[in-house]
Motif scaffolding. Structure first.
Motif, PDB file in Angstrom:
ATOM      1  N   ARG A 119       0.726  -0.935   0.022  1.00  0.00           N
ATOM      2  CA  ARG A 119      -0.093  -0.248   0.040  1.00  0.00           C
ATOM      3  C   ARG A 119       0.874   1.168  -0.038  1.00  0.00           C
ATOM      4  N   THR A 120       0.799   2.338  -0.791  1.00  0.00           N
ATOM      5  CA  THR A 120       1.519   3.296  -1.186  1.00  0.00           C
ATOM      6  C   THR A 120       0.616   4.651  -0.780  1.00  0.00           C
ATOM      7  N   GLY A 121      -0.840   4.421  -0.464  1.00  0.00           N
ATOM      8  CA  GLY A 121      -1.675   5.416  -0.215  1.00  0.00           C
ATOM      9  C   GLY A 121      -2.901   5.089   0.132  1.00  0.00           C
ATOM     10  N   THR A 122      -3.820   5.855   0.561  1.00  0.00           N
ATOM     11  CA  THR A 122      -5.215   5.492   1.023  1.00  0.00           C
ATOM     12  C   THR A 122      -5.818   4.363   0.015  1.00  0.00           C
ATOM     13  N   HIS A 123      -5.791   4.682  -1.086  1.00  0.00           N
ATOM     14  CA  HIS A 123      -6.290   3.827  -2.157  1.00  0.00           C
ATOM     15  C   HIS A 123      -5.369   3.694  -3.288  1.00  0.00           C
ATOM     16  N   ALA A 124      -3.876   3.682  -2.994  1.00  0.00           N
ATOM     17  CA  ALA A 124      -2.785   3.491  -3.971  1.00  0.00           C
ATOM     18  C   ALA A 124      -2.199   2.144  -3.371  1.00  0.00           C
ATOM     19  N   PHE A 125      -1.463   1.567  -4.458  1.00  0.00           N
ATOM     20  CA  PHE A 125      -0.937   0.333  -4.431  1.00  0.00           C
ATOM     21  C   PHE A 125       0.246  -0.010  -5.242  1.00  0.00           C
ATOM     22  N   THR A 126       1.122  -0.666  -4.995  1.00  0.00           N
ATOM     23  CA  THR A 126       2.272  -1.244  -5.985  1.00  0.00           C
ATOM     24  C   THR A 126       2.128  -2.688  -5.934  1.00  0.00           C
ATOM     25  N   ILE A 127       1.820  -3.342  -6.944  1.00  0.00           N
ATOM     26  CA  ILE A 127       1.797  -4.881  -6.911  1.00  0.00           C
ATOM     27  C   ILE A 127       2.925  -5.435  -7.983  1.00  0.00           C
ATOM     28  N   THR A 128       3.653  -6.455  -7.571  1.00  0.00           N
ATOM     29  CA  THR A 128       4.651  -6.938  -8.414  1.00  0.00           C
ATOM     30  C   THR A 128       4.174  -8.134  -9.001  1.00  0.00           C
ATOM     31  N   ALA A 129       4.671  -8.387 -10.127  1.00  0.00           N
ATOM     32  CA  ALA A 129       4.336  -9.707 -10.905  1.00  0.00           C
ATOM     33  C   ALA A 129       5.350 -10.335 -11.762  1.00  0.00           C
ATOM     34  N   GLN A 130       5.187 -11.427 -12.285  1.00  0.00           N
ATOM     35  CA  GLN A 130       6.209 -12.094 -13.062  1.00  0.00           C
ATOM     36  C   GLN A 130       5.457 -12.818 -14.142  1.00  0.00           C
ATOM     37  N   ALA A 179      -3.976  -0.530 -23.160  1.00  0.00           N
ATOM     38  CA  ALA A 179      -3.315  -0.130 -24.231  1.00  0.00           C
ATOM     39  C   ALA A 179      -1.693  -0.244 -23.856  1.00  0.00           C
ATOM     40  N   LEU A 180      -1.051  -0.896 -24.845  1.00  0.00           N
ATOM     41  CA  LEU A 180       0.347  -1.303 -24.554  1.00  0.00           C
ATOM     42  C   LEU A 180       1.147  -1.008 -25.559  1.00  0.00           C
ATOM     43  N   ASN A 181       2.611  -1.041 -25.559  1.00  0.00           N
ATOM     44  CA  ASN A 181       3.441  -0.877 -26.568  1.00  0.00           C
ATOM     45  C   ASN A 181       3.897  -2.154 -26.928  1.00  0.00           C
ATOM     46  N   PRO A 182       4.058  -2.852 -28.155  1.00  0.00           N
ATOM     47  CA  PRO A 182       4.204  -3.967 -28.263  1.00  0.00           C
ATOM     48  C   PRO A 182       5.898  -4.010 -28.304  1.00  0.00           C
ATOM     49  N   HIS A 183       6.612  -3.118 -28.550  1.00  0.00           N
ATOM     50  CA  HIS A 183       7.941  -3.029 -28.456  1.00  0.00           C
ATOM     51  C   HIS A 183       8.592  -3.404 -27.221  1.00  0.00           C
ATOM     52  N   ALA A 184       7.871  -3.255 -26.148  1.00  0.00           N
ATOM     53  CA  ALA A 184       8.276  -3.616 -24.590  1.00  0.00           C
ATOM     54  C   ALA A 184       7.729  -5.041 -24.248  1.00  0.00           C
ATOM     55  N   LEU A 185       7.327  -5.641 -25.301  1.00  0.00           N
ATOM     56  CA  LEU A 185       7.133  -7.074 -24.930  1.00  0.00           C
ATOM     57  C   LEU A 185       8.106  -8.286 -25.084  1.00  0.00           C
ATOM     58  N   LEU A 244       7.529  -7.415 -13.342  1.00  0.00           N
ATOM     59  CA  LEU A 244       6.581  -6.133 -13.699  1.00  0.00           C
ATOM     60  C   LEU A 244       6.115  -5.553 -12.265  1.00  0.00           C
ATOM     61  N   GLU A 245       5.858  -4.230 -12.475  1.00  0.00           N
ATOM     62  CA  GLU A 245       5.387  -3.446 -11.297  1.00  0.00           C
ATOM     63  C   GLU A 245       4.104  -2.950 -11.569  1.00  0.00           C
ATOM     64  N   LEU A 246       2.908  -2.935 -11.104  1.00  0.00           N
ATOM     65  CA  LEU A 246       1.600  -2.356 -11.375  1.00  0.00           C
ATOM     66  C   LEU A 246       1.572  -1.518 -10.298  1.00  0.00           C
ATOM     67  N   ARG A 247       1.245  -0.246 -10.638  1.00  0.00           N
ATOM     68  CA  ARG A 247       0.839   0.924  -9.838  1.00  0.00           C
ATOM     69  C   ARG A 247      -0.604   1.265 -10.174  1.00  0.00           C
ATOM     70  N   VAL A 248      -1.275   0.913  -8.979  1.00  0.00           N
ATOM     71  CA  VAL A 248      -2.882   0.655  -8.977  1.00  0.00           C
ATOM     72  C   VAL A 248      -3.479   1.810  -8.011  1.00  0.00           C
ATOM     73  N   ILE A 259       1.413  -0.077 -15.765  1.00  0.00           N
ATOM     74  CA  ILE A 259       2.183  -1.170 -15.685  1.00  0.00           C
ATOM     75  C   ILE A 259       3.719  -0.894 -16.417  1.00  0.00           C
ATOM     76  N   TYR A 260       4.635  -1.266 -15.534  1.00  0.00           N
ATOM     77  CA  TYR A 260       6.202  -0.955 -15.904  1.00  0.00           C
ATOM     78  C   TYR A 260       6.954  -2.183 -15.747  1.00  0.00           C
ATOM     79  N   ARG A 261       7.977  -2.240 -16.571  1.00  0.00           N
ATOM     80  CA  ARG A 261       8.778  -3.401 -16.540  1.00  0.00           C
ATOM     81  C   ARG A 261      10.141  -2.769 -16.597  1.00  0.00           C
ATOM     82  N   ASP A 262      10.938  -3.413 -15.623  1.00  0.00           N
ATOM     83  CA  ASP A 262      12.144  -2.892 -15.403  1.00  0.00           C
ATOM     84  C   ASP A 262      12.466  -1.020 -15.247  1.00  0.00           C
ATOM     85  N   GLY A 263      11.014  -0.583 -14.614  1.00  0.00           N
ATOM     86  CA  GLY A 263      11.128   0.959 -14.501  1.00  0.00           C
ATOM     87  C   GLY A 263      10.576   1.687 -15.836  1.00  0.00           C
ATOM     88  N   THR A 264      10.497   0.797 -16.927  1.00  0.00           N
ATOM     89  CA  THR A 264       9.808   1.574 -17.991  1.00  0.00           C
ATOM     90  C   THR A 264       8.437   1.298 -18.325  1.00  0.00           C
TER      91      THR A 264
END
Length: 324
Positions: free
Chosen positions: A40-51, A103-109, A118-122, A143-148
């Motif tokens: 939890r990063t705020g009242t209704h804010a979260f960081t979730i990690t994924a692989q 919406a995603l950037n296919p060059h990042a996949l 991955l890091e999901l900032r929710v 959604i971020y991958r390695d900070g991008t």
């Protein structure tokens, strides 16, 4: 404080990565859990990690790229996780998808030599409650991958108590009985036309009508039906939209769904035929682009998706890649 499947982790302590409990993401198989922790990063804010694994039995890599629908399943897992952990919703409550877009950037996949971290900032943006338990929630997700940054998504879903759900579903509320009565799957569309290698993964039936196919439901599929349910899962409908996009342009080769804007209007039931209809939105009907896909059952639209597809990045100009 970081929270993993093993509990809180103190500052400076080594983090031993594992998945979150499968029950929190409504999955039976541990191999289908993509989330690894949350904070939890705020009242209704979260960081979730994924692989994401380098290979998967259903979300298969294409042209060296992770499947965009593994992104959709990763996002889908975030809302039961947060409902059960951050908001105290008891296990057994039913979640009902009403809206989803990405919406995603296919060059990042690109599939690399190691799994994608991955890091999901929710951020929770809309809430309604009943007796202290959320009944409807909207989430915005970056959604971020390695900070991008690689993608954005937003979703809205309802949360229904077991007694209320049984009343809503009436005679369809008996999951064991309904699931056991799912008809055998119909004849599939040619896998190559649907953009699939394995017949078992095809969710469109054979059809002689251009742009119109019967929905094919195989209740034994180990990923789409990870556990018994009483209606067609939302991820199966997203897959139907993806396969319809392939089938509309079979001569174009593989295409990637880089964005979807989806509305779930009503449940798609097992005991009545459902038709998937695709309508091009592109100015060039013979090339990949934008299309609308509807799922129609008993004369009513149950699901709508506005889908954008592109060729894999190896065959497209980087300047045309959609921004996340």
């Amino acid at each position: 404080m970081l929270v993993t499947a093993n509990g809180p982790v103190s500052a400076g302590a080594p983090v031993l990565t594992t998945t979150v409990p499968r029950e929190y993401v409504h999955r039976a198989a541990l191999s289908e859990v993509f989330l690894t922790g949350w904070q939890r990063t705020g009242t209704h804010a979260f960081t979730i990690t994924a692989q994401w694994p380098r290979s998967h039995s259903f979300y298969t890599a294409t042209a060296g790229l992770h499947d965009p629908l593994i992104l959709c399943e990763t996002v889908r897992q975030t809302f039961p996780l947060l409902l059960h952990t951050a908001y105290g919703t008891p296990l057994g409550h039913q979640l009902s998808w009403s809206r989803f877009s990405y919406a995603l950037n296919p060059h990042a996949l690109q599939v690399e030599r190691t799994p994608a971290e991955l890091e999901l900032r929710v951020t929770g943006t809309e809430f309604s409650h009943r007796r202290g338990i959320p009944t409807a929630v909207s989430l915005d997700i970056a959604i971020y991958r390695d900070g991008t940054p690689i993608a954005v998504a937003d979703t809205r879903f309802g949360c229904i108590a077991p007694t209320v759900y049984r009343r809503i579903r009436a005679d369809r509320g008996d999951v064991t009985r309904v699931f056991a009565a799912v008809p055998d799957p119909i004849t599939p569309l040619n896998p190559a036309t649907a953009g699939r290698d394995n017949t078992r993964d095809v969710v469109l039936g054979h059809s002689d009508s251009p742009g119109r196919w019967p929905l094919r439901v195989d209740a034994t599929h180990p990923v789409l039906f990870d556990h018994p349910v009483d209606h067609v899962p939302g991820m199966l409908l997203l897959e139907a939209a993806r396969q319809a996009a392939h089938a509309m342009h079979p001569s174009a080769g593989t295409v990637l769904p880089t964005s979807m804007d989806v509305t779930f209007h009503r449940y798609v039931e097992f005991d009545s035929p459902c038709w998937i209809e695709a309508h091009p939105r592109s100015s060039c009907a013979s090339a990949p682009g934008a299309l609308r896909v509807d799922a129609i059952q008993d004369g009513e639209v149950a699901f709508t998706a506005e889908v954008t597809v592109v060729p894999p990045p190896s065959s497209m100009c980087p300047a045309t890649a959609p921004a996340a």
